[in-house]
Structures are given as structure tokens and as C-alpha cells.
Design a protein around this motif. Structure first.
Motif, PDB file in Angstrom:
ATOM      1  N   GLU A  22      52.494 133.978  32.329  1.00  0.00           N
ATOM      2  CA  GLU A  22      52.749 135.317  31.788  1.00  0.00           C
ATOM      3  C   GLU A  22      51.459 135.863  31.198  1.00  0.00           C
ATOM      4  OE1 GLU A  22      55.291 137.181  28.155  1.00  0.00           O
ATOM      5  OE2 GLU A  22      56.442 136.004  29.619  1.00  0.00           O
ATOM      6  N   VAL A  23      51.105 137.062  31.590  1.00  0.00           N
ATOM      7  CA  VAL A  23      49.803 137.648  31.261  1.00  0.00           C
ATOM      8  C   VAL A  23      49.726 138.027  29.787  1.00  0.00           C
ATOM      9  CG1 VAL A  23      48.225 139.548  31.764  1.00  0.00           C
ATOM     10  CG2 VAL A  23      49.561 138.504  33.610  1.00  0.00           C
ATOM     11  N   LEU A  24      48.638 137.618  29.144  1.00  0.00           N
ATOM     12  CA  LEU A  24      48.378 137.994  27.752  1.00  0.00           C
ATOM     13  C   LEU A  24      47.453 139.199  27.654  1.00  0.00           C
ATOM     14  CD1 LEU A  24      47.783 134.506  26.073  1.00  0.00           C
ATOM     15  CD2 LEU A  24      49.787 135.986  25.832  1.00  0.00           C
ATOM     16  N   LYS A  25      46.491 139.286  28.574  1.00  0.00           N
ATOM     17  CA  LYS A  25      45.495 140.362  28.546  1.00  0.00           C
ATOM     18  C   LYS A  25      45.205 140.813  29.970  1.00  0.00           C
ATOM     19  CE  LYS A  25      43.148 138.368  24.506  1.00  0.00           C
ATOM     20  NZ  LYS A  25      41.880 137.766  24.015  1.00  0.00           N
ATOM     21  N   SER A  26      44.726 142.041  30.108  1.00  0.00           N
ATOM     22  CA  SER A  26      44.326 142.537  31.422  1.00  0.00           C
ATOM     23  C   SER A  26      43.008 141.881  31.827  1.00  0.00           C
ATOM     24  CB  SER A  26      44.163 144.062  31.383  1.00  0.00           C
ATOM     25  OG  SER A  26      43.106 144.420  30.507  1.00  0.00           O
ATOM     26  N   VAL A  27      42.591 142.133  33.058  1.00  0.00           N
ATOM     27  CA  VAL A  27      41.358 141.528  33.558  1.00  0.00           C
ATOM     28  C   VAL A  27      40.167 141.877  32.664  1.00  0.00           C
ATOM     29  CG1 VAL A  27      39.701 141.541  35.459  1.00  0.00           C
ATOM     30  CG2 VAL A  27      42.131 141.420  35.945  1.00  0.00           C
ATOM     31  N   GLU A  28      40.053 143.158  32.297  1.00  0.00           N
ATOM     32  CA  GLU A  28      38.895 143.603  31.510  1.00  0.00           C
ATOM     33  C   GLU A  28      38.866 143.007  30.114  1.00  0.00           C
ATOM     34  OE1 GLU A  28      40.930 145.490  33.126  1.00  0.00           O
ATOM     35  OE2 GLU A  28      39.808 146.682  34.602  1.00  0.00           O
ATOM     36  N   GLN A  29      40.020 142.617  29.578  1.00  0.00           N
ATOM     37  CA  GLN A  29      40.098 142.120  28.203  1.00  0.00           C
ATOM     38  C   GLN A  29      40.071 140.604  28.113  1.00  0.00           C
ATOM     39  OE1 GLN A  29      43.803 144.065  27.180  1.00  0.00           O
ATOM     40  NE2 GLN A  29      42.735 145.633  25.997  1.00  0.00           N
ATOM     41  N   SER A  30      40.122 139.904  29.247  1.00  0.00           N
ATOM     42  CA  SER A  30      40.180 138.449  29.227  1.00  0.00           C
ATOM     43  C   SER A  30      38.858 137.841  28.777  1.00  0.00           C
ATOM     44  CB  SER A  30      40.564 137.914  30.613  1.00  0.00           C
ATOM     45  OG  SER A  30      41.890 138.268  30.919  1.00  0.00           O
ATOM     46  N   TYR A  31      38.950 136.589  28.346  1.00  0.00           N
ATOM     47  CA  TYR A  31      37.794 135.897  27.753  1.00  0.00           C
ATOM     48  C   TYR A  31      36.586 135.898  28.672  1.00  0.00           C
ATOM     49  CZ  TYR A  31      34.915 131.883  26.449  1.00  0.00           C
ATOM     50  OH  TYR A  31      33.864 131.075  26.154  1.00  0.00           O
ATOM     51  N   LEU A  32      36.800 135.558  29.944  1.00  0.00           N
ATOM     52  CA  LEU A  32      35.675 135.433  30.866  1.00  0.00           C
ATOM     53  C   LEU A  32      35.009 136.769  31.122  1.00  0.00           C
ATOM     54  CD1 LEU A  32      33.987 133.726  32.818  1.00  0.00           C
ATOM     55  CD2 LEU A  32      35.706 134.179  34.571  1.00  0.00           C
ATOM     56  N   THR A  33      35.814 137.819  31.351  1.00  0.00           N
ATOM     57  CA  THR A  33      35.234 139.120  31.675  1.00  0.00           C
ATOM     58  C   THR A  33      34.566 139.753  30.459  1.00  0.00           C
ATOM     59  OG1 THR A  33      37.393 140.119  31.299  1.00  0.00           O
ATOM     60  CG2 THR A  33      36.831 139.558  33.551  1.00  0.00           C
ATOM     61  N   GLN A  34      35.032 139.426  29.266  1.00  0.00           N
ATOM     62  CA  GLN A  34      34.390 139.958  28.067  1.00  0.00           C
ATOM     63  C   GLN A  34      32.969 139.419  27.913  1.00  0.00           C
ATOM     64  OE1 GLN A  34      36.880 139.262  24.652  1.00  0.00           O
ATOM     65  NE2 GLN A  34      38.097 141.104  25.005  1.00  0.00           N
ATOM     66  N   LEU A  35      32.724 138.259  28.506  1.00  0.00           N
ATOM     67  CA  LEU A  35      31.377 137.694  28.456  1.00  0.00           C
ATOM     68  C   LEU A  35      30.372 138.664  29.061  1.00  0.00           C
ATOM     69  CD1 LEU A  35      29.509 135.273  27.925  1.00  0.00           C
ATOM     70  CD2 LEU A  35      30.179 134.368  30.146  1.00  0.00           C
ATOM     71  N   TRP A  36      30.817 139.429  30.081  1.00  0.00           N
ATOM     72  CA  TRP A  36      29.904 140.360  30.756  1.00  0.00           C
ATOM     73  C   TRP A  36      29.778 141.702  30.034  1.00  0.00           C
ATOM     74  CZ3 TRP A  36      31.093 136.163  33.426  1.00  0.00           C
ATOM     75  CH2 TRP A  36      30.143 135.696  34.309  1.00  0.00           C
ATOM     76  N   SER A  37      30.502 141.902  28.948  1.00  0.00           N
ATOM     77  CA  SER A  37      30.366 143.132  28.184  1.00  0.00           C
ATOM     78  C   SER A  37      29.174 143.073  27.236  1.00  0.00           C
ATOM     79  CB  SER A  37      31.646 143.400  27.379  1.00  0.00           C
ATOM     80  OG  SER A  37      31.820 142.391  26.380  1.00  0.00           O
ATOM     81  N   ASN A  38      28.551 141.905  27.117  1.00  0.00           N
ATOM     82  CA  ASN A  38      27.386 141.762  26.248  1.00  0.00           C
ATOM     83  C   ASN A  38      26.255 142.654  26.739  1.00  0.00           C
ATOM     84  OD1 ASN A  38      24.883 140.554  25.023  1.00  0.00           O
ATOM     85  ND2 ASN A  38      26.407 139.162  24.162  1.00  0.00           N
ATOM     86  N   ASP A  39      25.539 143.283  25.815  1.00  0.00           N
ATOM     87  CA  ASP A  39      24.458 144.206  26.165  1.00  0.00           C
ATOM     88  C   ASP A  39      23.365 143.553  26.987  1.00  0.00           C
ATOM     89  OD1 ASP A  39      25.717 146.249  24.852  1.00  0.00           O
ATOM     90  OD2 ASP A  39      24.613 145.970  22.972  1.00  0.00           O
ATOM     91  N   VAL A  40      23.251 142.234  26.906  1.00  0.00           N
ATOM     92  CA  VAL A  40      22.168 141.547  27.603  1.00  0.00           C
ATOM     93  C   VAL A  40      22.270 141.738  29.114  1.00  0.00           C
ATOM     94  CG1 VAL A  40      23.363 139.333  27.872  1.00  0.00           C
ATOM     95  CG2 VAL A  40      20.879 139.372  27.714  1.00  0.00           C
ATOM     96  N   PHE A  41      23.506 141.975  29.632  1.00  0.00           N
ATOM     97  CA  PHE A  41      23.676 142.142  31.074  1.00  0.00           C
ATOM     98  C   PHE A  41      23.270 143.539  31.539  1.00  0.00           C
ATOM     99  CE2 PHE A  41      26.438 138.552  30.169  1.00  0.00           C
ATOM    100  CZ  PHE A  41      26.085 137.692  31.169  1.00  0.00           C
ATOM    101  N   ASN A  42      23.050 144.451  30.595  1.00  0.00           N
ATOM    102  CA  ASN A  42      22.625 145.799  30.951  1.00  0.00           C
ATOM    103  C   ASN A  42      21.124 145.989  30.779  1.00  0.00           C
ATOM    104  OD1 ASN A  42      25.330 146.636  31.420  1.00  0.00           O
ATOM    105  ND2 ASN A  42      25.636 146.830  29.210  1.00  0.00           N
TER     106      ASN A  42
END
Length: 796
Positions: free
Chosen positions: A387-407
Motif C-alpha cells: 500500500e502506497v505511502l508516498k507518490s514517486v516524487e515524494q519517496s525517499y529515493l527520488t527525494q535524493l535527487w532534489s538536492n541542489d547539488v544535482f542542478n
């Protein structure tokens, strides 16, 4: 081939032998593939290479999402209603047999009109009639013959990739113009008179002018843009004197033919641009088929199966939805070997989750109903419901890519060696030009303007600009031949400048392929060893499989009883002897063992016997590598694992090596950032997606990969795992390449001194410029290429 070897895939059949057509196969899948090939007159597939095939994967329900029009529309490259074209990535392509069978798909399926394999990229481009075969049926066909395509979320979101051919066009135009201008300049070189002088000289000169126009206003446009941006940012990069030299060459040459002062320097102008573009092309012509910018989208599936929440009589509806359409509260079906795309709670099924895809660390973990599962884990052995807790964009792994270092763009903040030198070069040349012009204003004012332009022309740093791209471009090629693939030339220079080397542990300095296992406890009797082996044989747990493979061979026996307890262990019984294999509490361990190591405990007939301790198997030459690197670099180990290996690492690594364990992805990134704030130049070497943040933050991020075509997180370089022990040599060659470039600057300086003598004294003629400028360029290109080839012999 031995009698127990599968005719199709070459794997050992063990005791599962299927005989068909006087040949043996390890499974029905291999037998079916052989039958398909034989019945379609394609059996010569096996003549090209012994056992070239792969075991077909079980894909029931796996590709149902390909029936969704919105998804297939994004994957298809061309669709006119009847004919469709698609390019698929097939990891199993590895030999001539693979190419042959994939390019003969039309014999298996008449609806396929053409198929072409790109071997280096492991891609196949298939043209097929969509009225006769669907995309899903095409993919299932490929799987049935052992060539399952790999389709990821990245394929769905990336769109069509555009190929930039502008550099090739510019190189072709400048080369064409250079050749023709040189040809038209020969009469002027040899001072041909008479008929030529009276009638054809003006025509030839205007033709040279015409040939130079596309070179100046198209081929060299990037140099003017770069120079303008540099000046706007108050930076004197190497393109400033180049753009200035091109402009002065063109303006003075145009003025000479307009006022009939001379033939101008169009030959030097077109030659300069041609050699500069040639160097740029040589540097860029490298391993473009590798992806250095991968994130989670490269590995996630396009769609998943959602179980409808609508209640019906003992029935549940299953539907395929896009990953981005997953919402909190949805119930998903995750099949065997499928990736979990979102953070979720386990509802039903036995979950054995392999997080090595994300963490790169240790073994799989067992989860029970109610436990939280994180995005990026792979389900092993059977299907589960979550059962889904978070959407794809909010999940732990994908949040790793929200770090400014990737931009951030590393190249934007890095000033290379050539640009550092060009600042002083430009200022020096302008000073010489001004001083020489001032001198001639007082001595012979008629020569002042000529001397000023002559200094800027002859001192145009073409040789200086060529040294770096030719040298580092050649090093890129040499490194690539030895399975060290770099994103661009800047990586070599930053690698050579590094003073700190940081390594991940599991999967980086240790290998994920083999394990070092030791036994501690009472010796097992032959009967107990046989029972242990046969009990392990029935288990699919990774530790069970590893232990099963290293134990001595025993006769295969049928157990009287067998039971597997999720999260605890397994139990087997044969006649009067029973055995328990698993955790310490399950096996009844009452010894005072350290629980920090990964261990499997054994007891027979309720009596505790001992344990097998799993130690990491370190890559070849780790101790020697760290010893060599410690001479000039600060070293550190950053690991997401516990401290179980700390004592062992302290024994084999240099004393000044920092050891940090239990490091989360953000911890690794922040640690590197703190070092960089102290002006340390950091190289990070890792393997898992959890290392992606650290790799992006570091000055140079190197991804270790067991297969460079299949897996690498976002990075600056990809190193084949078999070449791990060559890291010090790669570092040494990189430093030598920088030294070669610096020495070429000295050679270029000598050329400039000779040319400046003619320019300052007012003796610069088109012939001298035509000789010195191409000669200096060719000499520098040959000089750095020869020396870098010599330096590269240490690693080839």
C-alpha cells in the motif's frame, strides 16, 4: 561441451536435464528457444558461437502496460498508422550470434520488416507492421528467444534524443575553405606575374574572401560567443585572444584586397579555424554511448499493476498505470524481481527485499506484513502486495535527487589550465602590441597599424589552444580502451589535481560477486554436512545460496521435512536427524558471539554447533592501492554498513585512513562538502545510487561497475570493476598528461617568439604567416599526441 551443459545457454544442467532432438537443455525455456530456431531454419545460430543463448525470463503480466496507448506512444519513434519503429536496449547482446539472430527476426515473425543491431550500445532498432503485431507481442517474442529488452521510466520521459552535428558541419566547411584558399594562394607565394598578375589576381583574392565568409561567420561563431561571455563575466579565457586573432585576420585581409595592398592572410585564417575545430572534434569523439547523468528514472519501470480498491465478490480488478499516476493509498502488485517504485507498507506476501540497487550495501532483508518498504528495493522470490505511502516524487529515493547539488554544473565552476594561462598570455600580447605600435608611431608611422595587427595575428594562440584538446582527447581514448570511461576532458585535469580520495566500501573496495566465509564452532559430521547442504538447496535466501555454493558436494537427498520461517531461518529433517539454519536465536545459540558480523548459525538435534561468518571479499590489490595513494592523498572510507569490518580495515589500510560507517546518502554528501570548504579537491569512488549525491558533490565522481553498459549512478567517470587496481596508474597518467600540456606551452611560446620578431620588426608577410601558423599547430598536435601515447603505455 560436457554432458551436463545446456546446448542453448551453456549453463550447468545439474540434475535437471531435458533431452530433445538428441541434445540436452537445462530448462524448458532453453528447449523452447532451440525448437523455435530449428523450426524456422535458424539453427545455424549455434554455429556462430558455442552456447550463445540466454535462459528466457518468466514475464507473465510483466509487460501488460505496453497495451496502454499513452505509454507506447512515448516509446515508439515512428508511427504512420501501419508501420512502427522502436529502439530497444537489450543487455544480453554479447556476440556475433546475438547480432545474427536479432537481425533475422523477420524469419521468426513476418510482421517484422527490418531489425538492425547497434552492438556498442546494445540496442536494436526494429521496424514492424503494427496491424499484425503489437509492441507487447514484439517484446514477448524477444523474451521468448532469450533477449528480453530493458525498458525503464527514463525511456518514457526522455523523449527523442537530438544528435548535434553542428561541429561536423563546421569542421567540413572550414576544411573545404582552407584547402581551396591554400590552392588559390600559391601564385602569390611564388610571386607569379605576367598573365596571372594582370587578369586573375583580383578574382582569386575575392574568391579567397568568399571562402572565408562562412568560416568567420559560421564555423568560428562559438569562439566569438565564448569570448563575449568571458569578457561579460570579466574572465579572459583562451577564446578571447583566438576571437581577437580571427577578427584581426579577417579585417586586415579584407582591407588589403579592397585597397589592393596585398593578398591578405585568408589562408592562415581558414587554417587556424580548421585546426581549432579539429582539436575540439578529436576531444569530443569519445564514448558517447555511456550515460553519465543517470538518476532513478533510468532504472524504474514505466508502469506498475494497481489492484482496484473497489470491493467485488471475491474478485479484484488489476490495471496497469503509469508510475507517475501512483497516489497515496493505492494498492500495488509487485512481482518477482520487480522494483518497488514508491515508499509503501507491505500488506500481503513474503517480502525478501534487495536494496543493493539503492545502497550498494550487504545482503537482502526480510520484511513482514506491516513493515515499511522503500522505493528502489527489488522484490525477490514471489509476488507481494503493498500500500502506497508516498507518490514517486515524494519517496525517499527520488527525494535524493532534489538536492541542489544535482542542478550544479561542475564545468562552470572549473577553470582549466589553458584558460588560466590565457589570462596572462592575452595581457602580455596586448602589451607587446601597444609597445611595438608606440615605437613605430615615432619611428615610421606608416608601419604602426601594420605592426599592431601583425602582432595580434602571429600571436593568436592556436598552438596554445590545440595542446589541451589533443592531449586530453588522446588520454580519453587511451583510458577508454582500458575500460575507464570519462565524461569529458575536464575530468582528467581535476583528477590530477585531487588531494583527497574517498571510497565507498561494499561494492567498491569489496566485490559483490564473491564472499569470504569462515566457520566457527564444533566440526560437523559428514551426515550433518550432507543434511546442511540438502537443506540449503531448497532455500532461495542469498546467504543460503552463497553458503550452498561453497560447501562440498554431497549426494542429493529428499528431506523428510522442510520448513522455512520468514525472518528467522530454515529447518530440515532426514530420518532421525534435524537441523536448524538461520539467526542466533532460531538456532538456539547461547554463546557470547559478537552479533555485528553477518552470520548464519547452525544447530542439529537441538544442539548448537557453530556459525558461518560472512566476510567481505576485497578487490584485488586494495592494500597496495591505498598504500600508493596515501603518499600524496588523504584517504577515507564512507560506508552505509555497520562497523563489522572496521577492525579488519584498520589492519590492511594505512593508519591515516578515515573510517566512517552507518553513513546515509546525505551524510556522505555533507562530509564531502565539508572537505571542499577547506579547499580540498575530492575524488569520490562509489557504486550504488545512494552514492549519487556524493559523486555529484565531489570534484570527480567515479562509479565502479561490474557492467559499464547496465549500471552506473550519476557520475563523471565509469570504471570497470576489473580495473579497480589500476586507479593509481590512471592518476599517474593524468598527472603526466598535464605536465605534457605545460611543456607544449613552452614549445608554443618559442614559436610565438619567432613570429613576434617578424611582426614587431614590420617584416610579417603572408608567406611567413602561412608557414608559421599551420606549422606550429601541426607540431603541437603531433608533440602532445606522441607523448601522451608514450605515457599511456603504462596502462595498456
Amino acid at each position: 561441451m560436457s554432458e551436463s551443459t545446456c546446448y542453448h545457454c551453456g549453463n550447468d544442467c545439474n540434475k535437471t536435464v531435458i533431452q530433445f532432438d538428441q541434445k540436452i537443455f537445462c530448462c524448458n525455456g532453453c528447449k523452447t528457444v532451440y525448437d523455435i530456431f530449428s523450426s524456422n531454419d535458424l539453427s545455424c545460430y549455434y554455429d556462430l558461437q558455442s552456447s550463445p543463448g540466454a535462459i528466457p525470463e518468466e514475464i507473465k503480466g510483466k509487460y501488460e502496460y505496453l497495451d496502454t496507448p499513452d505509454i507506447t506512444k512515448k516509446l515508439i519513434e515512428f508511427d504512420d498508422g501501419n508501420t512502427q519503429i522502436i529502439t530497444l536496449y537489450i543487455p544480453h547482446i554479447h556476440c556475433s550470434s546475438c547480432i545474427w539472430i536479432l537481425e533475422n527476426l523477420h524469419k521468426l515473425q513476418p510482421a517484422i520488416t527490418a531489425s538492425q543491431v547497434n552492438f556498442p550500445k546494445k540496442n536494436i532498432r526494429i521496424t514492424f507492421n503494427s496491424n499484425l503485431i503489437s509492441l507487447k507481442e514484439l517484446v514477448i517474442l524477444l523474451n521468448s528467444i532469450g533477449y528480453e529488452p530493458y525498458i525503464s521510466l527514463d525511456d518514457y520521459t526522455a523523449g527523442k534524443k537530438q544528435i548535434n552535428r553542428s561541429l561536423i558541419y563546421k569542421l567540413g566547411i572550414s576544411g573545404f575553405a582552407f584547402g581551396n584558399v591554400m590552392f588559390l594562394s600559391f601564385p602569390e607565394y611564388f610571386e607569379v606575374s605576367e598573365y596571372w598578375l594582370e587578369q586573375y589576381k583580383p578574382l582569386f583574392r575575392w574568391l579567397m574572401f568568399a571562402f572565408s565568409l562562412p568560416v568567420v561567420f559560421y564555423a568560428s561563431l562559438d569562439y566569438f560567443i565564448s569570448a563575449f561571455k568571458g569578457l561579460r563575466s570579466k574572465i579572459l579565457n583562451i577564446d578571447v585572444p583566438i576571437a581577437l586573432g580571427i577578427l584581426v585576420l579577417f579585417v586586415r585581409s579584407t582591407a588589403e584586397i579592397i585597397f589592393d595592398w596585398g593578398t591578405g592572410f585568408f589562408d592562415s585564417l581558414t587554417g587556424l579555424v580548421f585546426f581549432l575545430l579539429l582539436g575540439k572534434f578529436f576531444q569530443q569523439k569519445t564514448y558517447s554511448f555511456l550515460s553519465f547523468e543517470r538518476d532513478y528514472k533510468s532504472y524504474f519501470p514505466i508502469a506498475v499493476t494497481r489492484i482496484s480498491t473497489a470491493k467485488q465478490k471475491n474478485k479484484r480488478k488489476e490495471e496497469n498505470i503509469q508510475v507517475y499516476d501512483i497516489k497515496k493509498g493505492d494498492r500495488l502488485l509487485i512481482r518477482n524481481n520487480e522494483l518497488i517504485p514508491v515508499d509503501a507498507i507491505l500488506i500481503d506476501g513474503n517480502a525478501q527485499i534487495d536494496y543493493s540497487f539503492v545502497t550498494g550495501e550487504s545482503e537482502s532483508v526480510t520484511k513482514q506484513s506491516g513493515d515499511t518498504l522503500f522505493a528502489g528495493g527489488k522484490q525477490l522470490y514471489g509476488a507481494i502486495e503493498i500500500e502506497v505511502l508516498k507518490s514517486v516524487e515524494q519517496s525517499y529515493l527520488t527525494q535524493l535527487w532534489s538536492n541542489d547539488v544535482f542542478n550544479q554544473d561542475k564545468s562552470a565552476s572549473f577553470t582549466n589550465l589553458t584558460d588560466n594561462v590565457s589570462k596572462y598570455f592575452t595581457i602580455t600580447i596586448l602589451c607587446i602590441a601597444i609597445l611595438a605600435t608606440t615605437f613605430w608611431l615615432f619611428t615610421d608611422s606608416s608601419k604602426a597599424a601594420q605592426v599592431f595587427t601583425a602582432v595580434l595575428i602571429i600571436a593568436c594562440p592556436c598552438a596554445l589552444a590545440l595542446a589541451r584538446p589533443f592531449a586530453l582527447g588522446n588520454i580519453l581514448r587511451i583510458f577508454g580502451k582500458t575500460k575507464f570511461y570519462l565524461k569529458n576532458a575536464d575530468v582528467i585535469e581535476q583528477f590530477a589535481m585531487a588531494d583527497t580520495m574517498i571510497f565507498d566500501k561494499t561494492g567498491t573496495i569489496t566485490t559483490t560477486i564473491t564472499n569470504d566465509v569462515s566457520y566457527e564452532g564444533m566440526k560437523l559430521t559428514p551426515e550433518e554436512e550432507s543434511l546442511l547442504k540438502n537443506t540449503l538447496r531448497a532455500s532461495n535466501h542469498p546467504l543460503s545460496r552463497t553458503l550452498y555454493n561453497i560447501l562440498d558436494e554431497h549426494d542429493i537427498l529428499t528431506l523428510d521435512e522442510y520448513q522455512e520461517y520468514v525472518g528467522k531461518g530454515i529447518e530440515g529433517k532426514l530420518q532421525e536427524t534435524s537441523i536448524k539454519i538461520g539467526s542466533a536465536s532460531f538456532a538456539g545459540n547461547d554463546k557470547d558471539y559478537e552479533t555485528i558480523d553477518t552470520s548464519v548459525y547452525i544447530s542439529t538435534n537441538q544442539e548448537y554447533k557453530g556459525r558461518y561468518v560472512f566476510h567481505n571479499q576485497y578487490r584485488k590489490g586494495v592494500q597496495k592501492i591505498f598504500k600508493q595513494l596515501s603518499k600524496d592523498h588523504k584517504l577515507a572510507i564512507l560506508s552505509g554498513d555497520n562497523e563489522g569490518e572496521k577492525k579488519h580495515l584498520k589492519q590492511i589500510l594505512p593508519q591515516n585512513t578515515s573510517l566512517l560507517f552507518n553513513q546515509k546518502p546525505d551524510d556522505k554528501l555533507n562530509y564531502i562538502s565539508s572537505l571542499q570548504k577547506n579547499n580540498q579537491k575530492v575524488v569520490m569512488i562509489g557504486d550504488g545510487l545512494n552514492d549519487a549525491g556524493a559523486l555529484a558533490q565531489s570534484n570527480v565522481g567515479i562509479a565502479i561497475s561490474e557492467n559499464v553498459n547496465v549500471f552506473s549512478p550519476a557520475c563523471d567517470a565509469i570504471l570497470d570493476a576489473t580495473k579497480f587496481n589500476m586507479i593509481p596508474k590512471y592518476l599517474q597518467v593524468s598527472k603526466q598528461a598535464i605536465a605534457i600540456i605545460k611543456s607544449s606551452f613552452v614549445v608554443s611560446f618559442l614559436y610565438n617568439c619567432i613570429g613576434l620578431y617578424f611582426a614587431v620588426t614590420g617584416q610579417l608577410s603572408p608567406v611567413i604567416a602561412a608557414i608559421l601558423m599551420p606549422l606550429s599547430s601541426i607540431t603541437i598536435a603531433a608533440y602532445v599526441t606522441i607523448l601522451t601515447n608514450w605515457a599511456g603505455k603504462k596502462i595498456t
